[in-house]
Design a protein around this motif. Structure first.
Motif, mmCIF file in Angstrom:
data_model
loop_
_atom_site.group_PDB
_atom_site.id
_atom_site.type_symbol
_atom_site.label_atom_id
_atom_site.label_comp_id
_atom_site.label_asym_id
_atom_site.label_seq_id
_atom_site.Cartn_x
_atom_site.Cartn_y
_atom_site.Cartn_z
ATOM 1 N N ARG A 86 0.816 -1.218 0.000
ATOM 2 C CA ARG A 86 0.000 0.000 0.000
ATOM 3 C C ARG A 86 0.848 1.266 0.000
ATOM 4 O O ARG A 86 0.529 2.258 -0.653
ATOM 5 C CB ARG A 86 -0.955 -0.010 1.195
ATOM 6 C CG ARG A 86 -2.038 1.063 1.129
ATOM 7 C CD ARG A 86 -2.965 0.992 2.332
ATOM 8 N NE ARG A 86 -3.916 -0.094 2.216
ATOM 9 C CZ ARG A 86 -5.101 0.024 1.617
ATOM 10 N NH1 ARG A 86 -5.451 1.169 1.067
ATOM 11 N NH2 ARG A 86 -5.925 -0.990 1.554
ATOM 12 N N ARG A 87 1.938 1.220 0.724
ATOM 13 C CA ARG A 87 2.794 2.407 0.787
ATOM 14 C C ARG A 87 3.385 2.709 -0.596
ATOM 15 O O ARG A 87 3.410 3.860 -1.033
ATOM 16 C CB ARG A 87 3.908 2.175 1.802
ATOM 17 C CG ARG A 87 4.654 3.430 2.183
ATOM 18 C CD ARG A 87 3.832 4.301 3.119
ATOM 19 N NE ARG A 87 4.436 5.632 3.276
ATOM 20 C CZ ARG A 87 3.804 6.671 3.795
ATOM 21 N NH1 ARG A 87 2.545 6.557 4.197
ATOM 22 N NH2 ARG A 87 4.384 7.829 3.902
ATOM 23 N N GLU A 90 0.786 4.281 -2.728
ATOM 24 C CA GLU A 90 0.570 5.704 -2.439
ATOM 25 C C GLU A 90 1.561 6.578 -3.201
ATOM 26 O O GLU A 90 1.204 7.630 -3.712
ATOM 27 C CB GLU A 90 0.696 5.970 -0.938
ATOM 28 C CG GLU A 90 -0.599 5.745 -0.183
ATOM 29 C CD GLU A 90 -0.489 6.194 1.271
ATOM 30 O OE1 GLU A 90 0.479 6.914 1.609
ATOM 31 O OE2 GLU A 90 -1.362 5.823 2.062
ATOM 32 N N TRP A 91 2.808 6.103 -3.257
ATOM 33 C CA TRP A 91 3.804 6.870 -4.008
ATOM 34 C C TRP A 91 3.461 6.865 -5.489
ATOM 35 O O TRP A 91 3.529 7.891 -6.163
ATOM 36 C CB TRP A 91 5.201 6.289 -3.782
ATOM 37 C CG TRP A 91 5.762 6.684 -2.455
ATOM 38 C CD1 TRP A 91 5.386 6.205 -1.229
ATOM 39 C CD2 TRP A 91 6.770 7.669 -2.217
ATOM 40 N NE1 TRP A 91 6.108 6.832 -0.240
ATOM 41 C CE2 TRP A 91 6.976 7.732 -0.830
ATOM 42 C CE3 TRP A 91 7.527 8.489 -3.049
ATOM 43 C CZ2 TRP A 91 7.896 8.592 -0.248
ATOM 44 C CZ3 TRP A 91 8.453 9.341 -2.482
ATOM 45 C CH2 TRP A 91 8.630 9.395 -1.079
#
Lengths: 205, 205, 205
Positions: A86-87, A90-91
């Motif tokens: 998920r991180r 996001e980027w």
């Protein structure tokens, strides 16, 4: 060619966020893929309808449809792993935001729309897919509730229009505008910036 | 003439499902009629906007508006009886799905759209009204959650486009495509087929 | 000139109702302003897209965008006071409804649309913004649930079209139509009229 690749990358990233929202809402296979497609293509379709460019570009070419379908299927099958990414998503989403805001306002200018239209259309292109995603899964759109998300897209679209009005060459302006969107969005993510909430009613004695 | 009658029948069936959803959501008279109209006409209106055919056909002729209004009023007044007909409405809805998917992709081809657009537009025509219905009454669209509903519509739209690309005569192709949609949808209903849900996260030791 | 001022007044009033709904849903600053803009401009944008007038008028001129943005910011900052003005806003909203219904059907006739289209487009122009507002904050649209709200708009749009078909001069007809909308809506507000709910299932012995 490069533009098409970047475009497909932006669609794929937005499609991944749509598919993840569909999985979280316990949609079935078709639902997850549909939300992926609508999130990936929705902003661009609204843009083209507002500009009178019909049928919308992204509904005219197979790769534009296949990319979000494939992403939706992959997220459906491997969502437990994707959630851990998920991180990273996001980027990548910040990258999609930058691309769609600048490409959206550029498309509006290319279609002969006035500057004010191009700014609004750029913003709608960038956030439209996410709004569709959240309405379909029954949530108030995230872009309305938290984080600094639309403001960088608005800035980027405005830079494209100002550069156009000043007669600057479009490609460097677009790259600069996209860089600005990316920078503001990433700083907002890293610092956890949120837009202010309405002031609370004052206490009464 | 026959096409218009079939078209109106499809609109009426979808309007009935919209009105029933409105009654279930405790909407008032105007709300029930409005949801009936938007469910009956929504798919076709989105189709025409995407194809640049404005104003949309179904907003140009009185019968297209009157049919869902009358259906909405009848469902409002007699909804306790109509609810008992729910099984019959599901069968009629399968008929509407078949009609809208094939007519939608046919309309796109007639407007000069490429094949890929025609497939997508056929699908959107068939499921758009139901999505609008569910969003208006505050539910996650049924087509995203359960049952094999969109897949037969997609198949039917694809058959119309493939037949067109092969130069086959359009009327028999459309009848065959509509029959395919009907058959797949009815088998799915009778067997209670559902699209698969996302795989659950694996347990960890 | 007068028309533009009236138009902006209608947009501002609808924007205020959108911003109040955003504050009530605990949206952040950007969310409140966005809902204000979409509520103020949404009806007109849908109208223009349905009529094929792209890009939509209200996205082509700065004042049309600035008005709802400023209203959104003011409501955000001073919402506790604005909420106390809710009664005044309801009256102003009736004025916006009258203006949008008559201007919407007039715009459709001016674009060469047939009468039936003009009635529907007038209604959609008048209630579209409110529907968008309620869907964005996760509620079933108010216009579907309660009060006599859409009926006066429908009446006003119909009067404009009948006047046009009878060859009457458009300005007095529009004023009369707007007055009719205002009168019916205000009487409905003062008397607390509600549209009827679906008949309950009869008890069984």
């Amino acid at each position: 060619m490069l533009l098409t690749v970047l475009d497909l990358a932006g669609i794929a990233v937005f499609a991944a966020s749509g598919a993840l929202a569909g999985v979280a809402a316990r949609l079935d296979l078709f639902g997850v893929v549909t939300v992926a497609v609508l999130t990936g293509l929705g902003g661009g379709v609204i843009r083209d309808v507002l500009l009178g460019l019909t049928p919308p570009t992204s509904l005219r070419r197979w790769p534009y449809l296949l990319a979000p379908v494939v992403v939706g299927l992959l997220v459906f099958a491997f969502h437990t792993w994707v959630t851990r990414l998920r991180r990273a998503i996001e980027w990548a989403d910040a990258f999609g935001l930058a691309l769609f805001a600048t490409a959206g306002s550029g498309a509006a200018l290319a279609a002969g729309a006035p500057g004010v239209t191009a700014v609004v259309v750029g913003l709608i292109t960038a956030i439209g897919g996410g709004v569709i995603r959240d309405v379909l899964v029954g949530e108030v759109p995230q872009v309305l509730r938290r984080e600094v998300y639309a403001v960088p897209a608005l800035l980027g679209a405005a830079v494209v229009v100002v550069g156009h009005d000043m007669g600057l060459p479009p490609v460097p302006v677009a790259i600069g505008a996209a860089g600005l969107v990316l920078a503001v969005r990433i700083v907002a993510m890293l610092r956890g910036w949120n837009a202010p909430l309405p002031p609370a009613p004052r206490d009464r004695p």
